[in-house]
Design a protein around this motif. Structure first.
Motif, PDB file in Angstrom:
ATOM      1  N   ILE A 141       3.721 -19.542  16.683  1.00 19.29           N
ATOM      2  CA  ILE A 141       3.379 -20.267  17.906  1.00 19.29           C
ATOM      3  C   ILE A 141       3.174 -19.319  19.075  1.00 19.29           C
ATOM      4  O   ILE A 141       2.289 -19.524  19.910  1.00 19.29           O
ATOM      5  N   SER A 142       3.976 -18.246  19.131  1.00 20.66           N
ATOM      6  CA  SER A 142       3.885 -17.318  20.268  1.00 20.66           C
ATOM      7  C   SER A 142       2.812 -16.248  20.078  1.00 20.66           C
ATOM      8  O   SER A 142       2.433 -15.574  21.039  1.00 20.66           O
ATOM      9  N   SER A 143       2.300 -16.102  18.860  1.00 22.41           N
ATOM     10  CA  SER A 143       1.337 -15.039  18.587  1.00 22.41           C
ATOM     11  C   SER A 143      -0.041 -15.365  19.155  1.00 22.41           C
ATOM     12  O   SER A 143      -0.506 -16.498  19.088  1.00 22.41           O
ATOM     13  N   LYS A 144      -0.694 -14.355  19.718  1.00 25.41           N
ATOM     14  CA  LYS A 144      -2.055 -14.524  20.226  1.00 25.41           C
ATOM     15  C   LYS A 144      -3.104 -14.293  19.142  1.00 25.41           C
ATOM     16  O   LYS A 144      -4.252 -14.687  19.290  1.00 25.41           O
ATOM     17  N   ALA A 145      -2.710 -13.613  18.080  1.00 25.42           N
ATOM     18  CA  ALA A 145      -3.632 -13.332  16.974  1.00 25.42           C
ATOM     19  C   ALA A 145      -2.813 -13.292  15.688  1.00 25.42           C
ATOM     20  O   ALA A 145      -2.336 -12.243  15.269  1.00 25.42           O
ATOM     21  N   VAL A 146      -2.656 -14.443  15.073  1.00 26.52           N
ATOM     22  CA  VAL A 146      -1.757 -14.587  13.929  1.00 26.52           C
ATOM     23  C   VAL A 146      -2.159 -13.667  12.783  1.00 26.52           C
ATOM     24  O   VAL A 146      -1.317 -12.978  12.204  1.00 26.52           O
ATOM     25  N   ALA A 147      -3.427 -13.647  12.433  1.00 27.11           N
ATOM     26  CA  ALA A 147      -3.865 -12.852  11.282  1.00 27.11           C
ATOM     27  C   ALA A 147      -3.652 -11.366  11.514  1.00 27.11           C
ATOM     28  O   ALA A 147      -3.328 -10.627  10.579  1.00 27.11           O
ATOM     29  N   VAL A 148      -3.828 -10.905  12.758  1.00 31.80           N
ATOM     30  CA  VAL A 148      -3.626  -9.491  13.055  1.00 31.80           C
ATOM     31  C   VAL A 148      -2.156  -9.126  12.888  1.00 31.80           C
ATOM     32  O   VAL A 148      -1.816  -8.101  12.286  1.00 31.80           O
ATOM     33  N   GLU A 149      -1.268  -9.957  13.415  1.00 35.53           N
ATOM     34  CA  GLU A 149       0.169  -9.701  13.254  1.00 35.53           C
ATOM     35  C   GLU A 149       0.564  -9.777  11.783  1.00 35.53           C
ATOM     36  O   GLU A 149       1.373  -8.979  11.297  1.00 35.53           O
ATOM     37  N   PHE A 150      -0.011 -10.730  11.070  1.00 36.59           N
ATOM     38  CA  PHE A 150       0.218 -10.842   9.626  1.00 36.59           C
ATOM     39  C   PHE A 150      -0.212  -9.558   8.918  1.00 36.59           C
ATOM     40  O   PHE A 150       0.506  -9.029   8.063  1.00 36.59           O
ATOM     41  N   GLY A 151      -1.396  -9.048   9.273  1.00 38.01           N
ATOM     42  CA  GLY A 151      -1.907  -7.832   8.648  1.00 38.01           C
ATOM     43  C   GLY A 151      -1.030  -6.629   8.912  1.00 38.01           C
ATOM     44  O   GLY A 151      -0.817  -5.795   8.025  1.00 38.01           O
TER      45      GLY A 151
END
Length: 486
Positions: free
Chosen positions: A285-295
């Protein structure tokens, strides 16, 4: 001023788009930046992981139902333009003044604001994620904020020129590049999914046993969760925007929908599942770019794959959206609801060059404006207004013109369900968001009447239009597709 005439009799949009290309057009528009950057609103409003995944799957089913309605309409009204073409065919002959108005408003909103603004935002996102892996090497972080924004806008304008050139050059070039982008998008989605599976197999996953804990019971929040999920799925209508260029549209339109929408639904559901395996709900919810943080968590030094995937997805989406909306310009110009030269096409390439250039110009203005998210928000709820109106067209045409050929016909329950969803998604957000956005949308619609009444109803044509038409024909080597002198 004499308007250039052309003796050819076979000038018009050509059927160069086969089944695979039609599938890729839908994928090209549906898979944009949302699923990679911020698929968080549905989770935030649903309150739990379990309900969130159910909502993502349900949104795919709803999108498929709506797309099947458009598949029937695309075979009954074999014209490009999607909602605009269906509204025009259904209501234009009912009343001299009010009949063509719904189609005109649809064209006005899509052509002048919604689609070019979306293209501008997608290109700006594309540039942001292209820079991400190399920002240190190019000294991007050493620039102050103003220069960073100006640098992004400069690259965005260059990217917009490339997109506009591709769509001006040829349909075959667009199809080739869009096919490549679509394959790249699907690969990026699959990489995320396999990354989640890999972490699950390693045991580095979060406990999802209490996945329905915190589930909301507030109908308003559930409605907003669906609203945000369906926004991520938007684009299933795109293939009916280019009906006149589809080979065997009576078969390939339904087939392309039945292939692409379920595939994207599966990708979206499993991607969200992968995110939730690695990231906590609060982190998502707090992430601005979920896939980037996931990566960054999963791929380590190879995390640059995700920003490149986002860049490819946004570039392909911008390319496909511009391609689709230029066909709306083309049809509206041909019907007298827009500038007539927008229906002219290049005498050899058979592309609507003037319409493509106009969309490029409007998107250019939005890029210079920078943040136009608010502009899209006030107009985006109108999308489901037009979807609902198109479904009404389906029901009306079944009643008033039952003898029309219908190579594909959906069960009657499908349009009624889709119409109910359209009403729900149009009305519900008004109770949860500031009314100023909807008043702004209404004001924009009213501004369209300033042009509709004199130029469409009373067919007023300024003398300067002859010079303008001549200039467009010379600049774009374009001629009328219907051979009518305008």
């Amino acid at each position: 001023m004499t308007v250039i005439k052309e003796e050819k009799t076979d000038v018009g949009l050509k059927q160069n788009i086969g089944l695979l290309a039609a599938v890729n057009i839908i994928i090209g528009v549906m898979i944009g930046s949302g699923i990679f950057i911020s698929p968080t609103s549905a989770l935030q409003y649903s309150g739990s992981v379990g309900l969130c995944l159910i909502i993502w799957a349900s949104c795919g089913i709803i999108s498929l139902l709506g797309a099947l309605c458009f598949a029937e309409l695309g075979t009954v009204v074999p014209k490009s333009g999607a909602e605009y073409a269906y509204l025009l065919e259904t209501f234009s002959k009912q009343h001299k003044f009010w009949g063509p108005l719904p189609a005109f408003i649809c064209n006005w909103v899509y052509v002048m604001v919604l689609r070019p603004a979306e293209v501008a935002i997608l290109i700006l996102i594309c540039i942001t994620y292209c820079i991400e892996p190399i920002r240190i090497n190019i000294g991007f972080d050493n620039l102050d904020e103003t220069n960073q924004q100006n640098f992004k806008k400069l690259l965005a304008v260059a990217t917009l020129l490339i997109v506009t050139y591709i769509n001006c050059r040829s349909v075959k070039l667009f199809v080739s590049i869009n096919n490549f982008c679509s394959i790249g998008k699907v690969v990026a989605c699959v990489v995320v999914i396999f990354g989640g599976v890999y972490e699950l197999c390693r045991g580095n996953s979060r406990d999802l046993s209490s996945s329905f804990e915190g589930t909301t019971t507030n109908p308003g929040n559930i409605a907003l969760a669906f609203y945000n999920g369906l926004w991520a799925y938007d684009g299933w209508v795109s293939v009916t925007c280019v009906t006149e260029e589809i080979k065997r549209p009576e078969k390939n339109i339904p087939r392309s929908i039945l292939i692409s929408v379920p595939v994207i639904t599966a990708l979206y559901v499993f991607m969200n599942f992968s995110y939730l395996i690695v990231l906590s709900p609060s982190e998502m919810i707090s992430s601005k770019a979920v896939a980037v943080e996931f990566g960054q968590r999963v791929f380590g030094p190879f995390a640059f794959i995700i920003p490149l995937g986002v860049a490819l997805a946004t570039f392909g989406c911008a390319l496909s959206i511009q391609f689709s909306v230029t066909r709306l310009c083309f049809v509206a110009g041909r019907e007298g609801h827009f500038l007539a030269p927008m229906s002219y096409i290049h005498h050899e390439r058979m592309t609507p060059g003037p319409a493509v250039a106009l969309q490029g110009l409007i998107s250019f203005i939005f890029i210079l404006m920078g943040d136009v998210h608010e502009l899209i928000e006030f107009a985006s709820f109108l999308i489901w207004v037009f979807y609902g109106a198109a479904v009404i067209c389906l029901l009306v045409l079944r009643k008033t013109r039952p003898d029309l050929p219908r190579p594909y016909k959906v069960p009657l329950i499908v349009p009624f369900l889709t119409l109910a969803v359209a009403v729900f998604l149009t009305v519900t957000p008004m109770y949860n968001q500031p009314p100023a956005k909807y008043l702004a949308a209404l004001g924009f619609i009213i501004s369209g009447l300033i042009f509709y009444i004199p130029f469409v109803c009373y067919k007023y044509r300024p003398k300067i239009m002859d010079k303008f038409t001549f200039l467009i024909q010379v600049l774009f080597e374009a001629i009328p597709s219907d051979k009518k002198e305008t």
